[in-house]
Design an enzyme around this catalytic site. Structure first.
Site, PDB file in Angstrom:
ATOM      1  N   SER A 261       0.847  -1.196   0.000  1.00 21.23           N
ATOM      2  CA  SER A 261       0.000   0.000   0.000  1.00 21.23           C
ATOM      3  C   SER A 261       0.878   1.240   0.000  1.00 21.23           C
ATOM      4  O   SER A 261       1.994   1.227   0.536  1.00 21.23           O
ATOM      5  CB  SER A 261      -0.902   0.033   1.238  1.00 21.23           C
ATOM      6  OG  SER A 261      -0.188   0.452   2.384  1.00 21.23           O
ATOM      7  N   ASP A 262       0.384   2.315  -0.627  1.00 21.37           N
ATOM      8  CA  ASP A 262       1.003   3.595  -0.348  1.00 21.37           C
ATOM      9  C   ASP A 262       0.676   3.922   1.106  1.00 21.37           C
ATOM     10  O   ASP A 262      -0.294   3.411   1.670  1.00 21.37           O
ATOM     11  CB  ASP A 262       0.481   4.678  -1.300  1.00 21.37           C
ATOM     12  CG  ASP A 262       1.458   5.836  -1.445  1.00 21.37           C
ATOM     13  OD1 ASP A 262       2.361   5.971  -0.589  1.00 21.37           O
ATOM     14  OD2 ASP A 262       1.332   6.612  -2.399  1.00 21.37           O
ATOM     15  N   TRP A 263       1.478   4.760   1.710  1.00 22.91           N
ATOM     16  CA  TRP A 263       1.347   5.014   3.147  1.00 22.91           C
ATOM     17  C   TRP A 263       0.027   5.728   3.439  1.00 22.91           C
ATOM     18  O   TRP A 263      -0.168   6.878   3.061  1.00 22.91           O
ATOM     19  CB  TRP A 263       2.545   5.831   3.626  1.00 22.91           C
ATOM     20  CG  TRP A 263       3.699   4.991   4.097  1.00 22.91           C
ATOM     21  CD1 TRP A 263       4.346   5.123   5.290  1.00 22.91           C
ATOM     22  CD2 TRP A 263       4.357   3.907   3.436  1.00 22.91           C
ATOM     23  NE1 TRP A 263       5.355   4.172   5.399  1.00 22.91           N
ATOM     24  CE2 TRP A 263       5.382   3.414   4.279  1.00 22.91           C
ATOM     25  CE3 TRP A 263       4.164   3.277   2.207  1.00 22.91           C
ATOM     26  CZ2 TRP A 263       6.202   2.347   3.939  1.00 22.91           C
ATOM     27  CZ3 TRP A 263       4.985   2.203   1.862  1.00 22.91           C
ATOM     28  CH2 TRP A 263       5.987   1.747   2.718  1.00 22.91           C
ATOM     29  N   GLY A 264      -0.896   5.018   4.095  1.00 25.72           N
ATOM     30  CA  GLY A 264      -2.220   5.570   4.358  1.00 25.72           C
ATOM     31  C   GLY A 264      -3.204   5.310   3.240  1.00 25.72           C
ATOM     32  O   GLY A 264      -4.273   5.901   3.203  1.00 25.72           O
ATOM     33  N   GLY A 265      -2.857   4.383   2.326  1.00 28.55           N
ATOM     34  CA  GLY A 265      -3.717   4.116   1.175  1.00 28.55           C
ATOM     35  C   GLY A 265      -4.794   3.080   1.419  1.00 28.55           C
ATOM     36  O   GLY A 265      -5.649   2.858   0.560  1.00 28.55           O
TER      37      GLY A 265
END
Length: 740
Positions: A261-265
């Site tokens: 995941s992208d960070w916070g995705g």
């Protein structure tokens, strides 16, 4: 007594030495066999722990089985400095400086896959030396709008160019036993509202424009990791998206690596379970408001996932698939005992950064052959502009770096001309005087309280009696310029630079404008200025690479990887498509009404407005003459190939490199198609007077379009043209042929 003890020791040792090594630790065994063996030994809690982070940049391994932790690092241009375990603050290490390589727009502008391999290998060595498992890069999101604050991290507007430049980068990184994590999959084409934009795009544009570079990275580059994007597609966030991750990436393309995941995705446990997400990082469910001691236990794929399994609400089929992928990652990286040890801050890495920078710099305009600077007739060189002195490796978002050194353009020029010419500097304008990002401080004091009028007056005075004037400006890595999580307000230069350039043009006829940016800019002064250089963010060797081009030590050979429009209103995303710079907390639909007509495809289609500088454009200090292209046949069968040849000669007095471009034009099709599309390119080096024959061989893939009704690639029989060109607007020859 000694004999007795020795006998006891043998009795203890022999049974141990006779034991067989577990299959998962036996590197002679096939990787899938090792994966299944390791999977069978894991407990449910160990499996769940592996699919989510344990710190800002790491996720757990399984110490009981000797499976190491997984450590991620930004970014695409250099290895990010260490941060604290659970905070973004700097860890305060003294050994985490890096070499900064040129931004990926510059790499794309080299049009040279060899440079891409060198880039990947070099940055991979630094990541490996720092003991990283996954490098969070490269980025291949398509250049849809020049307002996108993150375009500098990507490889331009064309899917073919991006695809052929990303593959060697991935291969180079992974040679080091470090995974390349290609990002951001998919349709992350602007920064404002990146978490709340639901992209509406037709399947033709998706498959023809926005997916090919990712597909090439997976199927040709064999990328071990893919990063999901922040935005939504078909109403689902891209980090847990049935269509993008399961149907296309893992289904159609057969991707066997991990989706990070992208960070916070990640936003939803159930979708993250079923829709293809493998490793969750940076989620905002920190659990701290509930007084929980370990925030990471509250990630969507942590306790909420474990509880669903324990309560019988979901099975473990999806979990086992995620863990299999993570185990593959381990065996390819941290558990590969034969992987090299890497290298950090080596002279070879600095040389690589310089070479890539030199090959990527684009000579946009050179009236009266002002460039290269003739040091035999230059006693005084005036350098004007904040970007001549401002550090550019700090800022811009997650790609911000802590470098061992960064040579500024001014210092690079001074070093190159030392003892041959005097270099005088004037500020010209004040942009962003700050120099700090995420705890990394440049240490530069760029504060200047003078008025714009005073700064221009000083610059004009310095320029008036100089033999050459070099204005070095453009954008920077500040918010609203070339920077993550923000877009530009327009394509005009900020800080009053246009006025400075116009004043300098009146003061001295030998004016060279150097634009440092990762994006196109408007140039209302284009006809007033003889020489214009597109310089990019070049990293640690910025000054040496630029000086080598300006002084003619290196002949420029970069070509634009995206179109420079005259004005924003010429860009299809802003004419036909939708875009908004207004921030929204609510999910908003953005329609890509321009479809496949992005960049030069739109410029060719509408014909009314010419670009400021076209895709593929770039000049040289020498000249090249193209012969008449020929093909080995007038027809091509569906399962056959066609070979196109053209002779190219260096007709100037300097050695130089030329990028020969092949475009294909479908003369009649059942669906609308671009006038032409890039389907081949070769960079060749020629000595003065030397000629080379350049050969392109194409098959039906180069003739195909994506038929969304059939959900298939189709090459329709009929008439085509193979177009040889030096840019999308500079056609050198056409060869007609027919697909039978």
């Amino acid at each position: 007594m000694k004999k007795v003890l020795f006998g006891l020791a043998l009795a203890v040792v022999l049974p141990l030495s006779a034991q067989q090594k577990p299959v998962y630790l036996d590197e002679a065994q096939p990787i899938e066999k090792r994966v299944e063996d390791a999977l069978s030994r894991l407990t449910l809690k160990e499996k769940v722990a592996m699919v989510h982070a344990q710190s800002k940049f790491s996720s757990p391994g399984v110490p009981r089985l000797g499976i190491p932790e997984f450590w991620m690092t930004d970014g695409p241009h250099g290895i990010r400095p260490e941060v604290l375990w659970d905070e973004w603050d700097q860890a305060g290490w003294t050994n985490d400086s890096c070499v900064a390589y040129p931004a990926l727009t510059c790499l794309a502008a080299t049009w040279n896959p060899e440079m891409s391999m060198l880039y990947g290998k070099s940055i991979g060595e630094e990541a490996r030396y720092r003991n990283k498992t996954v490098l969070l890069g490269p980025g291949v999101n398509i250049y849809r709008t020049p307002l996108n604050g993150r375009n500098f991290e990507y490889m331009g507007e064309d899917p073919y160019l991006s695809a052929h430049m990303v593959v060697p980068y991935v291969q180079g990184v992974q040679m080091n036993g470090v995974a390349a994590c290609v990002k951001h999959f998919a349709l992350n084409n602007h920064e404002v509202n990146r978490h709340t934009t639901n992209v509406i795009v037709d399947d033709r544009a998706l498959y023809e424009i926005y997916l090919p570079a990712f597909k090439a990275a997976v199927q040709e580059g064999k990328a071990w990791a893919i990063m999901g994007a922040y935005n939504l597609y078909k109403g689902q966030h891209a980090c847990h998206n049935q269509y993008l991750l399961n149907d296309i990436l893992k289904g159609e393309w057969g991707f066997d690596g991990v989706v990070v995941s992208d960070w916070g995705g990640v936003h939803d446990t159930d979708q993250a379970i079923t829709n293809g997400m493998d490793m969750e990082f940076g989620s905002w469910t920190n659990g701290l408001s509930a007084g929980t001691s370990n925030a990471y236990d509250n990630y969507y794929l942590a306790l909420p996932y474990l509880q669903r399994i324990q309560e019988g609400k979901v099975g473990t089929k999806e979990l086992d698939d995620k863990v299999r992928r993570i185990l593959r990652l381990a065996f390819r990286t941290t558990m590969d005992t034969k992987r090299p040890f890497g290298a950090l801050l080596s002279e070879a890495h600095y040389e690589a950064a310089r070479r890539i920078g030199e090959e990527g710099i684009v000579l946009l305009q050179n009236k009266n052959n002002v460039l290269p600077i003739d040091l035999n007739n230059a006693k005084k060189i005036a350098v004007i502009g904040e970007n001549a002195i401002k550090m550019m490796t700090v800022g811009g978002g997650s790609s911000s770096l802590k470098v061992q050194r960064e040579l500024s353009p001014l210092d690079g020029i001074k070093q190159r001309v030392a003892g041959k010419a005097e270099v005088v500097y004037a500020r010209g304008y004040v942009g962003d005087a700050t120099g700090e990002y995420n705890g990394v401080v440049t240490g530069q004091n760029l504060k200047d309280d003078r008025t714009p009028e005073e700064l221009i007056a000083e610059a004009v005075k310095v320029a008036a009696d100089a033999d050459y004037v070099i204005f070095i400006g453009g954008l920077n890595k500040s918010d609203g310029q070339d920077c993550e999580d923000a877009d530009r307000k327009g394509i005009e230069l900020s800080y009053g630079q246009d006025a400075v350039i116009s004043a300098l043009a009146k003061a001295n006829k030998n004016l060279i404008v150097v634009n440092i940016s990762g994006n196109a800019i408007a140039m209302p002064w284009v006809n007033e200025v003889p020489a214009i250089v597109q310089d990019w963010y070049l990293g640690s060797e910025a000054g040496s690479a630029l000086a080598a081009i300006l002084m003619g030590d290196v002949n420029p050979s970069g070509k634009l990887p995206f179109t420079f429009p005259v004005k924003l209103e010429d860009v299809p995303a802003h004419i036909l498509g939708e875009y908004t710079g207004e921030r929204s907390r609510e999910i908003i639909d953005i329609k890509y009404n321009e479809g496949i007509f992005v960049g030069y495809r739109w410029a060719d289609k509408q014909k009314k407005v010419k670009p400021l500088f076209p895709f593929g454009h770039g000049l040289s200090y020498t000249t090249f003459e193209y012969g008449k292209p020929t093909a080995d046949s007038k027809t091509m069968s569906a399962d056959g190939t066609l070979t196109v040849k053209v002779n190219v000669k260096n007709t100037g007095a300097r050695e130089g490199q030329e990028v020969v471009q092949l475009y294909i034009s479908d003369k009649k099709s059942s669906l609308p198609r671009p006038v032409k599309e890039l389907k081949g390119f070769q960079k060749i080096k020629l000595a003065p007077g030397e000629a080379k024959e350049v050969t392109f061989t194409i098959d039906k893939e180069a003739l195909s379009f994506f038929d969304d009704a059939q959900h298939a690639w189709v090459a329709e029989p009929g008439k085509f043209e193979a177009i040889i060109a030096a840019s999308s607007a500079n056609i050198k020859g056409v060869v007609p042929f027919e697909l039978k």
